[in-house]
Design a protein around this motif. Structure first.
Motif, mmCIF file in Angstrom:
data_model
loop_
_atom_site.group_PDB
_atom_site.id
_atom_site.type_symbol
_atom_site.label_atom_id
_atom_site.label_comp_id
_atom_site.label_asym_id
_atom_site.label_seq_id
_atom_site.Cartn_x
_atom_site.Cartn_y
_atom_site.Cartn_z
ATOM 1 N N PHE A 78 0.965 -1.394 -0.266
ATOM 2 C CA PHE A 78 -0.026 -0.094 -0.061
ATOM 3 C C PHE A 78 0.781 1.332 -0.025
ATOM 4 O O PHE A 78 2.013 1.304 0.651
ATOM 5 N N GLU A 79 0.619 2.097 -0.896
ATOM 6 C CA GLU A 79 1.557 3.375 -1.248
ATOM 7 C C GLU A 79 0.408 4.710 -1.259
ATOM 8 O O GLU A 79 -0.731 4.468 -1.647
ATOM 9 N N GLY A 80 0.780 5.677 -0.550
ATOM 10 C CA GLY A 80 0.087 6.784 -0.610
ATOM 11 C C GLY A 80 -0.079 7.552 -2.244
ATOM 12 O O GLY A 80 0.378 7.059 -2.941
ATOM 13 N N PRO A 81 -0.954 8.683 -2.306
ATOM 14 C CA PRO A 81 -1.075 9.210 -3.798
ATOM 15 C C PRO A 81 0.257 9.806 -4.252
ATOM 16 O O PRO A 81 0.443 10.191 -5.231
ATOM 17 N N ILE A 82 1.170 10.107 -3.001
ATOM 18 C CA ILE A 82 2.362 10.818 -3.741
ATOM 19 C C ILE A 82 3.195 9.926 -4.208
ATOM 20 O O ILE A 82 3.810 10.354 -5.365
ATOM 21 N N THR A 83 3.663 8.871 -3.642
ATOM 22 C CA THR A 83 4.339 7.832 -4.279
ATOM 23 C C THR A 83 3.745 7.277 -5.488
ATOM 24 O O THR A 83 4.282 6.912 -6.458
ATOM 25 N N ARG A 84 2.411 6.773 -5.090
ATOM 26 C CA ARG A 84 1.561 5.976 -6.242
ATOM 27 C C ARG A 84 1.292 6.615 -7.548
ATOM 28 O O ARG A 84 1.462 6.137 -8.738
ATOM 29 N N MET A 85 0.994 7.776 -7.335
ATOM 30 C CA MET A 85 0.491 8.646 -8.605
ATOM 31 C C MET A 85 1.203 9.931 -8.954
ATOM 32 O O MET A 85 1.070 10.512 -10.020
ATOM 33 N N GLY A 86 2.268 10.182 -8.054
ATOM 34 C CA GLY A 86 3.189 11.516 -8.619
ATOM 35 C C GLY A 86 2.488 12.770 -8.193
ATOM 36 O O GLY A 86 2.907 13.598 -8.718
ATOM 37 N N VAL A 87 1.641 12.984 -7.070
ATOM 38 C CA VAL A 87 0.790 13.930 -6.745
ATOM 39 C C VAL A 87 1.872 14.792 -6.122
ATOM 40 O O VAL A 87 2.718 14.399 -5.481
ATOM 41 N N SER A 138 -13.290 15.978 -4.239
ATOM 42 C CA SER A 138 -14.557 16.108 -5.254
ATOM 43 C C SER A 138 -15.415 17.316 -5.027
ATOM 44 O O SER A 138 -15.156 17.855 -3.865
ATOM 45 N N PRO A 139 -16.158 17.706 -5.713
ATOM 46 C CA PRO A 139 -17.031 18.842 -5.211
ATOM 47 C C PRO A 139 -18.102 18.446 -4.544
ATOM 48 O O PRO A 139 -18.306 17.310 -4.237
ATOM 49 N N TRP A 140 -18.946 19.263 -3.777
ATOM 50 C CA TRP A 140 -20.061 19.198 -3.199
ATOM 51 C C TRP A 140 -21.032 17.843 -3.915
ATOM 52 O O TRP A 140 -21.654 17.196 -3.360
ATOM 53 N N HIS A 141 -21.342 18.610 -5.346
ATOM 54 C CA HIS A 141 -22.292 18.052 -6.305
ATOM 55 C C HIS A 141 -21.460 17.775 -7.506
ATOM 56 O O HIS A 141 -21.102 18.819 -7.942
ATOM 57 N N PRO A 142 -21.516 16.609 -8.211
ATOM 58 C CA PRO A 142 -22.157 15.124 -7.524
ATOM 59 C C PRO A 142 -21.314 14.812 -6.271
ATOM 60 O O PRO A 142 -19.975 14.989 -6.382
ATOM 61 N N HIS A 143 -22.100 14.211 -5.387
ATOM 62 C CA HIS A 143 -21.602 13.913 -4.121
ATOM 63 C C HIS A 143 -20.733 12.508 -4.054
ATOM 64 O O HIS A 143 -21.359 11.533 -3.458
ATOM 65 N N ASP A 144 -19.837 12.311 -4.801
ATOM 66 C CA ASP A 144 -18.933 11.207 -4.917
ATOM 67 C C ASP A 144 -17.643 11.304 -5.321
ATOM 68 O O ASP A 144 -17.522 12.622 -6.071
ATOM 69 N N VAL A 145 -16.740 10.490 -5.217
ATOM 70 C CA VAL A 145 -15.386 10.706 -5.651
ATOM 71 C C VAL A 145 -15.262 9.995 -6.951
ATOM 72 O O VAL A 145 -15.567 8.586 -6.991
ATOM 73 N N MET A 146 -14.616 10.515 -7.829
ATOM 74 C CA MET A 146 -14.476 9.930 -9.283
ATOM 75 C C MET A 146 -13.374 9.139 -9.257
ATOM 76 O O MET A 146 -12.371 9.128 -8.393
ATOM 77 N N TYR A 147 -13.377 7.942 -10.090
ATOM 78 C CA TYR A 147 -12.423 6.936 -10.139
ATOM 79 C C TYR A 147 -11.088 7.788 -10.731
ATOM 80 O O TYR A 147 -9.902 7.190 -10.674
ATOM 81 N N THR A 148 -11.164 9.070 -11.284
ATOM 82 C CA THR A 148 -9.720 9.443 -11.917
ATOM 83 C C THR A 148 -9.063 10.226 -10.916
ATOM 84 O O THR A 148 -7.830 10.717 -11.221
ATOM 85 N N VAL A 149 -9.616 10.422 -9.498
ATOM 86 C CA VAL A 149 -8.802 11.196 -8.546
ATOM 87 C C VAL A 149 -7.713 10.199 -8.080
ATOM 88 O O VAL A 149 -8.143 8.983 -7.705
ATOM 89 N N PRO A 150 -6.506 10.850 -7.792
ATOM 90 C CA PRO A 150 -5.648 10.110 -7.401
ATOM 91 C C PRO A 150 -5.821 9.758 -6.006
ATOM 92 O O PRO A 150 -6.048 10.507 -5.111
ATOM 93 N N ARG A 151 -5.610 8.337 -5.739
ATOM 94 C CA ARG A 151 -5.869 7.884 -4.296
ATOM 95 C C ARG A 151 -4.731 6.690 -4.031
ATOM 96 O O ARG A 151 -3.913 6.283 -4.799
ATOM 97 N N GLY A 152 -4.743 6.578 -2.677
ATOM 98 C CA GLY A 152 -3.500 5.420 -2.178
ATOM 99 C C GLY A 152 -4.220 4.260 -2.599
ATOM 100 O O GLY A 152 -5.400 4.140 -2.478
ATOM 101 N N GLY A 153 -3.286 3.511 -2.582
ATOM 102 C CA GLY A 153 -3.681 1.785 -2.897
ATOM 103 C C GLY A 153 -2.719 1.007 -3.325
ATOM 104 O O GLY A 153 -1.290 1.334 -2.672
ATOM 105 N N GLN A 154 -2.816 -0.211 -3.860
ATOM 106 C CA GLN A 154 -1.856 -1.198 -4.084
ATOM 107 C C GLN A 154 -0.845 -0.465 -5.026
ATOM 108 O O GLN A 154 -1.205 -0.005 -6.221
ATOM 109 N N MET A 155 0.308 -0.694 -4.975
ATOM 110 C CA MET A 155 1.315 -0.352 -5.816
ATOM 111 C C MET A 155 2.314 -1.518 -6.189
ATOM 112 O O MET A 155 2.887 -2.106 -5.331
ATOM 113 N N GLY A 156 2.555 -1.762 -7.369
ATOM 114 C CA GLY A 156 3.355 -2.989 -7.648
ATOM 115 C C GLY A 156 2.575 -4.005 -7.852
ATOM 116 O O GLY A 156 1.350 -4.291 -7.573
#
Length: 329
Positions: free
Chosen positions: A205-214, A232-250
């Motif tokens: 697991f790596e954060g968005p800095i290492t994983r996505m280069g933010v 994400s903005p208030w509306h639509p009230h969800d986080v899009m898949y294009t937003v860099p997030r932490g997760g599995q790396m490698g």
């Protein structure tokens, strides 16, 4: 984002979604080429990553300032075990899709010896010759990692298609391979290029800095520094898949194109193992192949070497190897 005075590109490529762990250590190849070979041949073979070294060759690129001069090449050593062709599989078209039409097994092979409803091999081949509507034929190959000095004793089974020529030529070529152990494909030689598929090193697991280069946030702008500023903005009230997030790396599957083959050899006749063995691998056994550059994964990881689907070399030149780093020690 009214506070922005300069535009900035988005961070993290969307080309490799989903960035999840690979399902298996053995890579999966979805495309093998269109059969541009003049005669039937297997489209690839198995290898295991051994380690890296460097070679000094004579630069054969005529339009470069260093033409004819020594060239430093970082290279990767791959151990290529013998593959046992233990079966054949024929595909046919049904409703526009390829489906398995017939399997031919070599019951002398240890994994298939206990199967029920065995048919003699000659009877299986005769029924294969009578088939029509053949969309493709693959060879079921088995590789035993213990043959190259690894701990795994169970076989790795894989389907490798037969490309080139007509259907009759493919069937006759596949019949010749059935029950035999083959080491190298006839299309592989120094100076040619190959595609290599493998599973990369796992980072967890790596954060968005290492994983996505933010970029890290500005000093005192937020309580967090290594987090994304806005999800994400208030509306639509969800986080899009294009937003860099932490997760599995490698531990992802990757295919690298056009690795140039620098050397082919056998450890018994032309040894290249350094003193003490390769790090994290040990003593090299059997046939090996040295390709230019690095390949995915750590040492001992299985790789699948595929004939190039988009080669860029017009004229094949055999590299003139002046020096191999491991031969000194």
């Amino acid at each position: 984002m009214g506070h922005r005075k300069h535009s900035a590109p988005r961070r993290g490529s969307l080309a490799f979604l989903p960035r999840a762990r690979a399902q298996s250590l053995v890579p999966r190849v979805r495309f093998w080429g269109e059969g541009q070979l003049p005669k039937p041949s297997l489209a690839g073979f198995f290898a295991f990553k051994v380690g890296m070294l460097h070679l000094i060759t004579v630069d054969d690129r005529e339009k470069t300032p260093n033409f004819g001069k020594p060239l430093f090449n970082p290279a990767t050593v791959l151990s290529v075990p013998k593959m046992r062709v233990c079966g054949l599989r024929v595909y046919s078209f049904y409703d526009g899709y390829k489906q398995v039409a017939k399997d031919v097994y070599d019951y002398d092979f240890e994994l298939f010896s206990k199967m029920k409803n065995k048919l003699p091999l000659q009877q299986q081949l005769e029924s294969l010759a009578k088939m029509n509507n053949i969309a493709g034929i693959t060879a079921i190959v088995a590789v035993k990692p213990a043959d190259v000095g690894l701990d795994q004793k169970t076989h790795i089974l894989y389907e490798i298609p037969v490309l080139g020529g007509s259907n009759d030529e493919k069937i006759s070529y596949a019949k010749q391979l059935l029950g035999k152990s083959i080491s190298f494909d006839s299309e592989v030689a120094p100076g040619k290029v190959v595609d290599i598929a493998g599973i990369t090193k796992g980072k967890g697991f790596e954060g968005p800095i290492t994983r996505m280069g933010v970029k890290r946030k500005q000093h005192k702008s937020r309580k967090s520094v290594r987090a994304v500023g806005v999800l994400s903005p208030w509306h639509p009230h969800d986080v899009m898949y294009t937003v860099p997030r932490g997760g599995q790396m490698g531990f992802h599957q990757r295919i690298e194109y056009n690795h140039k083959i620098l050397m082919l050899g056998d450890e018994s006749s032309s040894p290249i193992t350094p003193k003490g063995g390769f790090p994290h691998y040990g003593i090299l056994r059997g046939n090996y192949m040295i390709v230019k550059g690095s390949v995915p994964g750590p040492a001992k990881r299985p790789l699948l070497v595929r004939l190039p689907v988009r080669p860029h070399i017009r004229q094949v030149k055999v590299p003139q190897v002046m020096f191999v780093s491991s031969k000194v020690s």
